[in-house]
Design a protein around this motif. Structure first.
Motif, PDB file in Angstrom:
ATOM      1  N   TRP A 255       9.862 -32.915 -16.678  1.00 43.05           N
ATOM      2  CA  TRP A 255      10.483 -32.510 -17.931  1.00 43.05           C
ATOM      3  C   TRP A 255      11.034 -31.108 -17.749  1.00 43.05           C
TER       4      TRP A 255
ATOM      5  N   GLN B 279       3.431 -36.527 -15.231  1.00 36.61           N
ATOM      6  CA  GLN B 279       4.486 -36.590 -16.236  1.00 36.61           C
ATOM      7  C   GLN B 279       5.036 -38.011 -16.273  1.00 36.61           C
TER       8      GLN B 279
ATOM      9  N   ILE C 259       3.687 -35.462 -21.088  1.00 40.07           N
ATOM     10  CA  ILE C 259       2.987 -34.768 -20.003  1.00 40.07           C
ATOM     11  C   ILE C 259       1.476 -34.851 -20.208  1.00 40.07           C
TER      12      ILE C 259
END
Length: 166
Positions: A119, A76, A81
Motif C-alpha cells: 500500500w 498486506q 494491512i
C-alpha cells in the motif's frame, strides 16, 4: 487494558476477566502483564474459586479504543494491512482506515525477483510506501470479539510507518 485469561483454582480451571493498569515504562509488555497477574492471582485464595495455582500464559489482551500503539507490518492484502505487536498478531488496518489517498500497488522485493503487494500513501504528489517488516504507529479503533481481531487505523497525523515522520 481489558484482559481475559484462564487459570486453575484448586484443580478446576476458571476463566477470568480483569482490567489491569500497565505502565509504559516497563520494557516488555507481556512480562509486565504476567508479573501483575502472578502477584494478583497465584498463591492467593479466592472465595468460591479456591487457591490460584498457575496461569495459562496464552493471554488475550484487548487494547483500549483510541490507544496509540507501535507494531510491525507482517503482511498486506488487497483488503488492508496486518500488524503485529510483541505477543499479538491479529491487528488489521482496513483499506478504509489507511491515510486518505492510499492505493494498492505491486513492487519488486529486495532481490528484484518477485513482485509483492504494498500500500502507498500519496501526499502532495509524493508516494510513501508501506513496507512489510516496517515499524508503524496505529490507533486502536475496536476489538472484534467474534474474530479476536483488533481493528486499527493509520488515518491520523503521526500514524503509519515511523520512517514517514522522521
Amino acid at each position: 487494558m481489558f484482559l481475559s485469561f484462564t487459570t486453575p483454582f484448586m484443580f478446576a480451571e476458571s476463566k477470568l476477566e480483569d482490567f489491569l493498569k500497565y505502565h509504559p515504562k516497563d520494557e516488555n509488555k507481556n512480562d509486565a502483564f504476567l508479573n501483575i497477574l502472578r502477584k494478583k492471582y497465584i498463591n492467593n485464595y479466592f472465595p468460591d474459586l479456591g487457591l490460584g495455582i498457575y496461569l495459562d500464559i496464552n493471554l488475550q489482551i484487548i487494547e483500549q479504543k483510541d490507544e496509540i500503539l507501535e507494531g510491525k507490518v507482517v503482511s498486506q492484502t488487497s483488503d488492508g494491512i496486518f500488524v503485529s505487536i510483541y505477543f499479538f498478531e491479529k491487528i488489521f488496518i482496513s483499506k478504509e482506515d489507511l491515510p486518505e489517498i492510499s492505493q494498492m500497488t505491486y513492487i519488486y522485493d529486495e532481490d528484484k525477483k518477485n513482485k509483492i503487494l504494498v500500500w502507498i500513501w500519496i501526499y502532495k504528489d509524493v508516494k510513501y510506501v508501506i513496507k512489510n517488516e516496517e515499524i508503524v504507529k496505529f490507533k486502536v479503533i475496536k476489538y472484534d470479539q467474534s474474530n479476536k481481531l483488533i481493528k486499527a487505523s493509520f488515518n491520523n497525523p503521526g500514524l503509519g510507518p515511523v520512517s514517514w515522520w522522521k
